[in-house]
Design a protein around this motif. Structure first.
Motif, PDB file in Angstrom:
ATOM      1  N   SER A  19       0.807  -1.218   0.000  1.00  0.00           N
ATOM      2  CA  SER A  19       0.000   0.000   0.000  1.00  0.00           C
ATOM      3  C   SER A  19       0.846   1.276   0.000  1.00  0.00           C
ATOM      4  N   GLU A  20       2.166   1.137   0.076  1.00  0.00           N
ATOM      5  CA  GLU A  20       3.034   2.310   0.111  1.00  0.00           C
ATOM      6  C   GLU A  20       3.145   2.939  -1.289  1.00  0.00           C
ATOM      7  N   PRO A  21       3.304   4.256  -1.354  1.00  0.00           N
ATOM      8  CA  PRO A  21       3.393   4.936  -2.653  1.00  0.00           C
ATOM      9  C   PRO A  21       4.733   4.691  -3.348  1.00  0.00           C
ATOM     10  N   PHE A  22       4.792   5.046  -4.614  1.00  0.00           N
ATOM     11  CA  PHE A  22       5.980   4.895  -5.450  1.00  0.00           C
ATOM     12  C   PHE A  22       7.215   5.510  -4.802  1.00  0.00           C
ATOM     13  N   GLU A  23       7.053   6.632  -4.140  1.00  0.00           N
ATOM     14  CA  GLU A  23       8.184   7.365  -3.567  1.00  0.00           C
ATOM     15  C   GLU A  23       8.778   6.699  -2.331  1.00  0.00           C
ATOM     16  N   ARG A  24       8.052   5.698  -1.750  1.00  0.00           N
ATOM     17  CA  ARG A  24       8.522   5.109  -0.486  1.00  0.00           C
ATOM     18  C   ARG A  24       8.716   3.593  -0.538  1.00  0.00           C
ATOM     19  N   ARG A  25       7.950   2.906  -1.359  1.00  0.00           N
ATOM     20  CA  ARG A  25       7.922   1.445  -1.255  1.00  0.00           C
ATOM     21  C   ARG A  25       9.290   0.813  -1.490  1.00  0.00           C
ATOM     22  N   TYR A  26      10.013   1.273  -2.500  1.00  0.00           N
ATOM     23  CA  TYR A  26      11.302   0.648  -2.810  1.00  0.00           C
ATOM     24  C   TYR A  26      12.244   0.700  -1.609  1.00  0.00           C
ATOM     25  N   ALA A  27      12.268   1.808  -0.881  1.00  0.00           N
ATOM     26  CA  ALA A  27      13.162   1.927   0.276  1.00  0.00           C
ATOM     27  C   ALA A  27      12.812   0.903   1.345  1.00  0.00           C
ATOM     28  N   LEU A  28      11.536   0.692   1.579  1.00  0.00           N
ATOM     29  CA  LEU A  28      11.106  -0.260   2.596  1.00  0.00           C
ATOM     30  C   LEU A  28      11.448  -1.689   2.191  1.00  0.00           C
ATOM     31  N   LEU A  29      11.359  -1.983   0.900  1.00  0.00           N
ATOM     32  CA  LEU A  29      11.743  -3.303   0.405  1.00  0.00           C
ATOM     33  C   LEU A  29      13.263  -3.475   0.418  1.00  0.00           C
ATOM     34  N   TYR A  30      13.959  -2.432   0.018  1.00  0.00           N
ATOM     35  CA  TYR A  30      15.422  -2.460  -0.040  1.00  0.00           C
ATOM     36  C   TYR A  30      16.016  -2.678   1.350  1.00  0.00           C
ATOM     37  N   ALA A  31      15.390  -2.118   2.365  1.00  0.00           N
ATOM     38  CA  ALA A  31      15.872  -2.291   3.734  1.00  0.00           C
ATOM     39  C   ALA A  31      15.815  -3.753   4.168  1.00  0.00           C
ATOM     40  N   GLN A  32      14.916  -4.523   3.562  1.00  0.00           N
ATOM     41  CA  GLN A  32      14.801  -5.946   3.889  1.00  0.00           C
ATOM     42  C   GLN A  32      15.717  -6.823   3.035  1.00  0.00           C
ATOM     43  N   SER A  33      15.877  -6.448   1.756  1.00  0.00           N
ATOM     44  CA  SER A  33      16.685  -7.268   0.861  1.00  0.00           C
ATOM     45  C   SER A  33      17.237  -6.418  -0.270  1.00  0.00           C
ATOM     46  N   ARG A  34      18.580  -6.370  -0.390  1.00  0.00           N
ATOM     47  CA  ARG A  34      19.215  -5.630  -1.485  1.00  0.00           C
ATOM     48  C   ARG A  34      18.867  -6.244  -2.841  1.00  0.00           C
ATOM     49  N   GLU A  35      18.414  -7.468  -2.848  1.00  0.00           N
ATOM     50  CA  GLU A  35      18.102  -8.138  -4.111  1.00  0.00           C
ATOM     51  C   GLU A  35      16.945  -7.474  -4.853  1.00  0.00           C
ATOM     52  N   ILE A  36      16.179  -6.651  -4.183  1.00  0.00           N
ATOM     53  CA  ILE A  36      15.047  -6.001  -4.843  1.00  0.00           C
ATOM     54  C   ILE A  36      15.512  -5.137  -6.014  1.00  0.00           C
ATOM     55  N   GLY A  37      16.752  -4.670  -5.963  1.00  0.00           N
ATOM     56  CA  GLY A  37      17.254  -3.814  -7.038  1.00  0.00           C
ATOM     57  C   GLY A  37      18.123  -4.526  -8.055  1.00  0.00           C
ATOM     58  N   SER A  38      18.204  -5.852  -7.983  1.00  0.00           N
ATOM     59  CA  SER A  38      19.171  -6.569  -8.812  1.00  0.00           C
ATOM     60  C   SER A  38      18.852  -6.538 -10.302  1.00  0.00           C
ATOM     61  N   ASN A  39      17.605  -6.394 -10.672  1.00  0.00           N
ATOM     62  CA  ASN A  39      17.254  -6.363 -12.096  1.00  0.00           C
ATOM     63  C   ASN A  39      16.409  -5.140 -12.430  1.00  0.00           C
ATOM     64  N   LEU A  40      16.727  -4.040 -11.757  1.00  0.00           N
ATOM     65  CA  LEU A  40      15.917  -2.832 -11.902  1.00  0.00           C
ATOM     66  C   LEU A  40      16.308  -1.995 -13.122  1.00  0.00           C
ATOM     67  N   ASP A  41      17.570  -2.031 -13.520  1.00  0.00           N
ATOM     68  CA  ASP A  41      18.052  -1.119 -14.545  1.00  0.00           C
ATOM     69  C   ASP A  41      17.369  -1.367 -15.892  1.00  0.00           C
ATOM     70  N   ILE A  42      17.443  -0.384 -16.778  1.00  0.00           N
ATOM     71  CA  ILE A  42      16.694  -0.408 -18.032  1.00  0.00           C
ATOM     72  C   ILE A  42      16.997  -1.655 -18.844  1.00  0.00           C
ATOM     73  N   MET A  43      18.281  -1.983 -19.007  1.00  0.00           N
ATOM     74  CA  MET A  43      18.655  -3.112 -19.851  1.00  0.00           C
ATOM     75  C   MET A  43      18.393  -4.458 -19.190  1.00  0.00           C
ATOM     76  N   LYS A  44      18.069  -4.455 -17.898  1.00  0.00           N
ATOM     77  CA  LYS A  44      17.764  -5.703 -17.200  1.00  0.00           C
ATOM     78  C   LYS A  44      16.258  -5.906 -17.029  1.00  0.00           C
ATOM     79  N   SER A  45      15.558  -4.842 -16.659  1.00  0.00           N
ATOM     80  CA  SER A  45      14.103  -4.971 -16.539  1.00  0.00           C
ATOM     81  C   SER A  45      13.445  -5.007 -17.912  1.00  0.00           C
ATOM     82  N   LYS A  46      14.007  -4.263 -18.868  1.00  0.00           N
ATOM     83  CA  LYS A  46      13.539  -4.240 -20.266  1.00  0.00           C
ATOM     84  C   LYS A  46      12.028  -3.987 -20.348  1.00  0.00           C
ATOM     85  N   LEU A  47      11.579  -2.982 -19.628  1.00  0.00           N
ATOM     86  CA  LEU A  47      10.161  -2.639 -19.620  1.00  0.00           C
ATOM     87  C   LEU A  47       9.784  -1.897 -20.896  1.00  0.00           C
TER      88      LEU A  47
END
Length: 293
Positions: free
Chosen positions: A58-86
Motif C-alpha cells: 500500500s506504500e506509494p511509489f516514492e517510499r515502497r522501494y526503500a522499505l523493500l530495499y531495507a529488507q533485501s538488497r536483491e530487490i534492485g538486482s534487475n531494476l536497470d533499463i537493460m535488465k528490466s527491459k520494460l
C-alpha cells in the motif's frame, strides 16, 4: 520542446542546462506505473522465497522501494533499463519532447546511446554506509565510454521521476570545466576523477523538479549527494548522439530514435530490442566498461 537560442548558448558556454516543465504527467505516468508493476512482481517473488517479510503493497511509489530495499538488497538486482527491459522505458527513449531537446543540440539524425539507466537512490537511513553507489563520486560521463567515442558528441539527459532537490540527493555540477576535456579517472571508491585532477571550481547544486530535465556535456564533472529525505529519489539518465558516430560501448545495442532522412530506420521493435540486450549482456560479460587507472 525546442531549446531557445539563449538556452543553447548557456549549454555551450557552461556545459550544462537545467530545464523545468519539459515532461507532462502523461509522459511520465506510464514509466512510473511500469516500474511499480515490475517492483511489485519482484517483491512478491522475493517474498515467496522468504527474502522479504513485508510487501508494503500500500506504500506509494516514492517510499515502497526503500522499505523493500531495507529488507533485501536483491530487490534492485534487475531494476536497470537493460535488465528490466520494460516496454514503457523502451517507448520513453523515443519521447518526442525529449528528442526535441536533443535535436536542438544534435540535429535530426539521433541515436540512443546504450548507456542508459533507471536509478533509485534510497534515503540514507535505508542505504547503510556500505552502499557507496548511492552517492556517485565526482566523474565525467566520458569516463565510462571507450576511446573510440572520444570524437563523438554524446550528451547526457538526466530526468527525475520525483523532485530532485537538495534533501533528496540531487546532483552537483561543475560548470565550465568541460573545456578541459577528459580528466583521468580511477576505480577507487567508484569510478571517479583522480583527486589531484579534480578542478578547483565551485559546484552548482542542480536541483530539478519532476518534469524537468538536466542536460550535460560528456566532460562536465558531476556527482551525487546524500538523500536525507524520507523518499526514494527515482531518476533516469540517457545519452543521445548523432547517428553513425561511435558510442563508446560497441558491444551494447544503440539504435536510431529520430531520422529526417531515413525515418524507416527508427527502432520501434520492442521484442527485437529485448533480444539484442539479452544477447549483448551475455556476450559482453566481463568487458571493460570504464577508463580507469
Amino acid at each position: 520542446m525546442r531549446l531557445t537560442e539563449a538556452q543553447i548558448d548557456f549549454y555551450r558556454q557552461h556545459g550544462y542546462l537545467i530545464l523545468k516543465d519539459v515532461f507532462r504527467e502523461e509522459d511520465l505516468r506510464p514509466v512510473t506505473e511500469a516500474v511499480e508493476a515490475h517492483l511489485d512482481e519482484r517483491a512478491r517473488q522475493l517474498h515467496a522465497e522468504g527474502k522479504l517479510s513485508e510487501l508494503h503493497a500500500s506504500e506509494p511509489f516514492e517510499r515502497r522501494y526503500a522499505l523493500l530495499y531495507a529488507q533485501s538488497r536483491e530487490i534492485g538486482s534487475n531494476l536497470d533499463i537493460m535488465k528490466s527491459k520494460l516496454q514503457a522505458l523502451f517507448d520513453f527513449l523515443r519521447n518526442e519532447r525529449l528528442l526535441d531537446v536533443a535535436g536542438s543540440l544534435l540535429g535530426e539524425e539521433l541515436t540512443c546511446n546504450p548507456i542508459q539507466h533507471l536509478r533509485a537512490k534510497v534515503p540514507a537511513g535505508y542505504a547503510g554506509t556500505a552502499d557507496t553507489f548511492q552517492n556517485v563520486p565526482w566523474h565525467q560521463d566520458a569516463g565510462v565510454t571507450l576511446e573510440e567515442a572520444d570524437d563523438s558528441e554524446i550528451i547526457t539527459f538526466w530526468l527525475p521521476l520525483v523532485d530532485a532537490m537538495a534533501e533528496t540527493g540531487c546532483m552537483e555540477i561543475m560548470p565550465d570545466v568541460f573545456r578541459q576535456g577528459q580528466l583521468e579517472h580511477q576505480a577507487a571508491g567508484g569510478t571517479t576523477i583522480v583527486p589531484e585532477q579534480l578542478p578547483d571550481r565551485q559546484p552548482v547544486l542542480a536541483e530539478c523538479p519532476k518534469g524537468g530535465l538536466i542536460v550535460m556535456n560528456k566532460y562536465t564533472p558531476h556527482r551525487g549527494t546524500p538523500n536525507v529525505s524520507g523518499i526514494v529519489r527515482w531518476s533516469i539518465d540517457l545519452r543521445y548522439q548523432r547517428t553513425g558516430e561511435p558510442t563508446g560501448r560497441p558491444f551494447h545495442p544503440a539504435f536510431p530514435v529520430r531520422s529526417a532522412s531515413r525515418p524507416e530506420t527508427v527502432e520501434r521493435d520492442y521484442d527485437g530490442w529485448k533480444m539484442r540486450w539479452d544477447a549483448a549482456l551475455k556476450e559482453s560479460a566481463g568487458q571493460q566498461l570504464h577508463r580507469v587507472k
